[in-house]
Design a protein around this motif. Structure first.
Motif, mmCIF file in Angstrom:
data_model
loop_
_atom_site.group_PDB
_atom_site.id
_atom_site.type_symbol
_atom_site.label_atom_id
_atom_site.label_comp_id
_atom_site.label_asym_id
_atom_site.label_seq_id
_atom_site.Cartn_x
_atom_site.Cartn_y
_atom_site.Cartn_z
ATOM 1 N N LYS A 1 0.817 -1.216 0.000
ATOM 2 C CA LYS A 1 0.000 0.000 0.000
ATOM 3 C C LYS A 1 0.848 1.262 0.000
ATOM 4 O O LYS A 1 0.332 2.355 -0.242
ATOM 5 C CB LYS A 1 -0.924 0.012 1.225
ATOM 6 N N VAL A 2 2.124 1.139 0.297
ATOM 7 C CA VAL A 2 3.000 2.302 0.439
ATOM 8 C C VAL A 2 4.184 2.168 -0.505
ATOM 9 O O VAL A 2 4.770 1.088 -0.625
ATOM 10 C CB VAL A 2 3.507 2.440 1.888
ATOM 11 N N LYS A 3 4.536 3.257 -1.162
ATOM 12 C CA LYS A 3 5.687 3.248 -2.084
ATOM 13 C C LYS A 3 6.921 3.760 -1.353
ATOM 14 O O LYS A 3 6.888 4.790 -0.697
ATOM 15 C CB LYS A 3 5.402 4.120 -3.304
ATOM 16 N N LYS A 4 8.006 3.009 -1.475
ATOM 17 C CA LYS A 4 9.269 3.398 -0.846
ATOM 18 C C LYS A 4 9.973 4.436 -1.710
ATOM 19 O O LYS A 4 10.055 4.285 -2.925
ATOM 20 C CB LYS A 4 10.142 2.152 -0.696
ATOM 21 N N ALA A 5 10.460 5.492 -1.081
ATOM 22 C CA ALA A 5 11.249 6.510 -1.785
ATOM 23 C C ALA A 5 12.686 6.406 -1.274
ATOM 24 O O ALA A 5 12.971 6.761 -0.132
ATOM 25 C CB ALA A 5 10.686 7.892 -1.528
ATOM 26 N N GLU A 6 13.576 5.917 -2.115
ATOM 27 C CA GLU A 6 14.931 5.564 -1.659
ATOM 28 C C GLU A 6 15.718 6.750 -1.105
ATOM 29 O O GLU A 6 16.443 6.613 -0.131
ATOM 30 C CB GLU A 6 15.713 4.915 -2.816
ATOM 31 N N ALA B 1 6.366 0.651 11.719
ATOM 32 C CA ALA B 1 6.264 -0.103 10.462
ATOM 33 C C ALA B 1 6.050 0.831 9.274
ATOM 34 O O ALA B 1 6.670 0.662 8.214
ATOM 35 C CB ALA B 1 5.113 -1.109 10.554
ATOM 36 N N LEU B 2 5.190 1.841 9.430
ATOM 37 C CA LEU B 2 4.896 2.777 8.343
ATOM 38 C C LEU B 2 6.149 3.532 7.907
ATOM 39 O O LEU B 2 6.424 3.660 6.701
ATOM 40 C CB LEU B 2 3.819 3.771 8.799
ATOM 41 N N LEU B 3 6.918 4.027 8.864
ATOM 42 C CA LEU B 3 8.128 4.786 8.528
ATOM 43 C C LEU B 3 9.112 3.935 7.733
ATOM 44 O O LEU B 3 9.738 4.417 6.780
ATOM 45 C CB LEU B 3 8.789 5.313 9.803
ATOM 46 N N GLN B 4 9.241 2.667 8.111
ATOM 47 C CA GLN B 4 10.166 1.786 7.379
ATOM 48 C C GLN B 4 9.629 1.466 5.983
ATOM 49 O O GLN B 4 10.406 1.390 5.025
ATOM 50 C CB GLN B 4 10.404 0.514 8.190
ATOM 51 N N GLU B 5 8.299 1.334 5.859
ATOM 52 C CA GLU B 5 7.709 1.109 4.540
ATOM 53 C C GLU B 5 7.910 2.313 3.620
ATOM 54 O O GLU B 5 8.054 2.169 2.409
ATOM 55 C CB GLU B 5 6.200 0.815 4.675
ATOM 56 N N LEU B 6 7.948 3.510 4.206
ATOM 57 C CA LEU B 6 8.152 4.732 3.418
ATOM 58 C C LEU B 6 9.608 4.908 2.985
ATOM 59 O O LEU B 6 9.909 5.768 2.152
ATOM 60 C CB LEU B 6 7.718 5.960 4.228
#
Length: 440
Positions: A328-333, A399-404
């Motif tokens: 549900k979340v896209k990671k921005a490297e 968890a959300l912060l790591q997914e981001l």
């Protein structure tokens, strides 16, 4: 020697003129520089008006009025800016007032919102000099509370506010009220933060990123430095706009349904806006064993219950959160190498666990949330504690912060105010609106 009658009259008149001049001078001295005059508003009524007669540099100032219609209350921000030639204006002062409830409770009777809106408008009338009323933009932006209302009810509320605004003496265009898009909220908050830290006032734009965690949605906004981010991101994540004679390109996205309260419901297994069948309960490993209560979200009441004692709470809860967030979340490297400010529930939960000061904020690592989640969840195995949702909330944030895309050792800056100004989207949205007026 007798004085001629004509000379006597002349002398008397001269004495009278001297006396009146003396009296007038003293009256002028004793009169405050701020006076009250009457001005006629567009509804034909006389308005009591605050006029800064003594301010010789009044032309160096401009004002903007922003109403923030949130889910729990309506807030007014009256901003006073110093005009600076060929530069971004500088904030001279902010006046802030909040009232409860928000607009949503008046959905079935919009007329009842009038008193609260007028109360806040009176704050603006006290602050803005009356000869600047007609040139001072008046705007209301609604957020999550009105987004959740049926379309027709939200429209009726906004139409009522618009009528009140357009009857006021301030500048109110056709677009003076509206529901704010989640991405606009993120962009406006990004403008606010970077303006307050001085990143938008020079040629070098060393900007910071912004994270916001509300009840219904969460936003991430930053200025990409790596061309790869722009090329590989979904097209609707990238936006550009002009402000202060500069062009800004931003990565910004609002994840609707991933705000803290909506995320709780999703982890519990409920569906947004759908009541449970009578007698049904939501079971969750993220709650203390034996816990059972009623919980209200978006005007729906749910019965929630903790599962029986068994597996460690943190591990079971993290597994549920992970499944809910899956894809549900896209990671921005590149975010791992950028400075970020975080707000709202990121701030509140850090205060709850005592890792920042409630008034001054501070710095937090992603792993601080995780460590606190493990500790709180462990303690809930024997005692549900004062906040039954704290285990879930902290687990979700970590968890959300790591997914981001943020690694565990990433440091985030948490602040409610910068230079004594609220770090909300209101200041940025006001700038954006004033810029749009200048373009037209």
């Amino acid at each position: 020697m007798r004085i001629p009658k004509l000379a006597s009259v002349f002398l008397l008149v001269l004495c009278l003129i001297v006396y009146l001049t003396y009296v007038k001078k003293h009256i002028d001295i004793s009169t405050p520089s701020d006076s009250k005059d009457h001005i006629q508003s567009r509804n034909g009524k006389d308005e009591l008006c605050h006029s800064e007669v003594g301010d010789l540099n009044k032309s160096n100032f401009l004002y903007g009025i922003m109403f923030d219609a949130g889910s729990t209350g309506t807030r007014i921000h009256v901003f006073k800016f110093n005009k600076t030639p060929n530069e971004a204006p500088k904030l001279a002062h902010e006046t802030f007032k909040a009232i409860k409830p928000g607009l949503s409770p008046y959905a079935d009777d919009p007329e009842k919102c009038t008193a609260g809106i007028q109360e806040l408008l009176n704050v603006a009338k006290e602050i803005v000099p009356c000869d600047l009323w007609k040139s001072t933009p008046l705007v209301l932006k609604a957020t999550a509370g009105l987004r959740l209302l049926p379309g027709e009810k939200a429209k009726q509320l906004l139409d009522k506010v618009k009528d009140i605004f357009q009857a006021s003496p301030f500048l109110s265009r056709e677009d003076c009220v509206g529901i704010m898009d989640g991405s606009d909220e993120g962009i406006s908050a990004w403008i606010t933060v970077n303006f307050l830290i001085g990143s938008l006032h020079g040629l070098e734009q060393n900007t910071v990123g912004m994270l916001d965690l509300g009840g219904g949605s969460t936003q991430i906004t930053f200025s990409p430095q790596d061309e790869k981010t722009i090329q590989t991101s979904p097209i609707d994540y990238i936006t550009s706009f002009q402000m202060f004679s500069n062009t800004f390109s931003l990565y910004s996205h609002s994840y609707l349904g991933l705000g803290l309260m909506s995320a709780r419901l999703a982890v519990f297994g409920g569906i947004e806006g759908m009541p449970l069948e009578e007698g049904k309960t939501l079971l969750s490993p993220c709650l203390a064993p034996g816990y059972e209560e009623q919980w209200e979200h978006a005007e729906v009441v749910y019965t929630i219950k903790g599962q029986k004692a068994g597996e460690p709470i943190y591990e079971s809860c993290y597994s549920k959160v992970e499944k809910m967030l899956y894809r549900k979340v896209k990671k921005a490297e590149e975010v791992k190498d950028m400075d970020f400010y975080a707000f709202s529930y990121y701030y509140d939960r850090a205060v709850d666990i005592g890792i920042i000061d409630e008034k001054t904020g501070g710095n937090v690592k992603v792993e601080d949330y995780e460590a606190a989640a493990r500790k709180v969840c462990k303690s809930m195995e024997t005692d549900q504690g004062e906040n039954p949702f704290l285990c879930l909330d902290l687990t979700y944030i970590a968890a959300l912060l790591q997914e981001l895309g943020f690694p565990k050792d990433k440091v985030l800056k948490l602040a409610r105010k910068i230079d004594n100004v609220e770090t909300s989207w209101a200041l940025g949205a006001t700038f954006h609106y004033i810029e749009s007026l200048h373009k037209h």
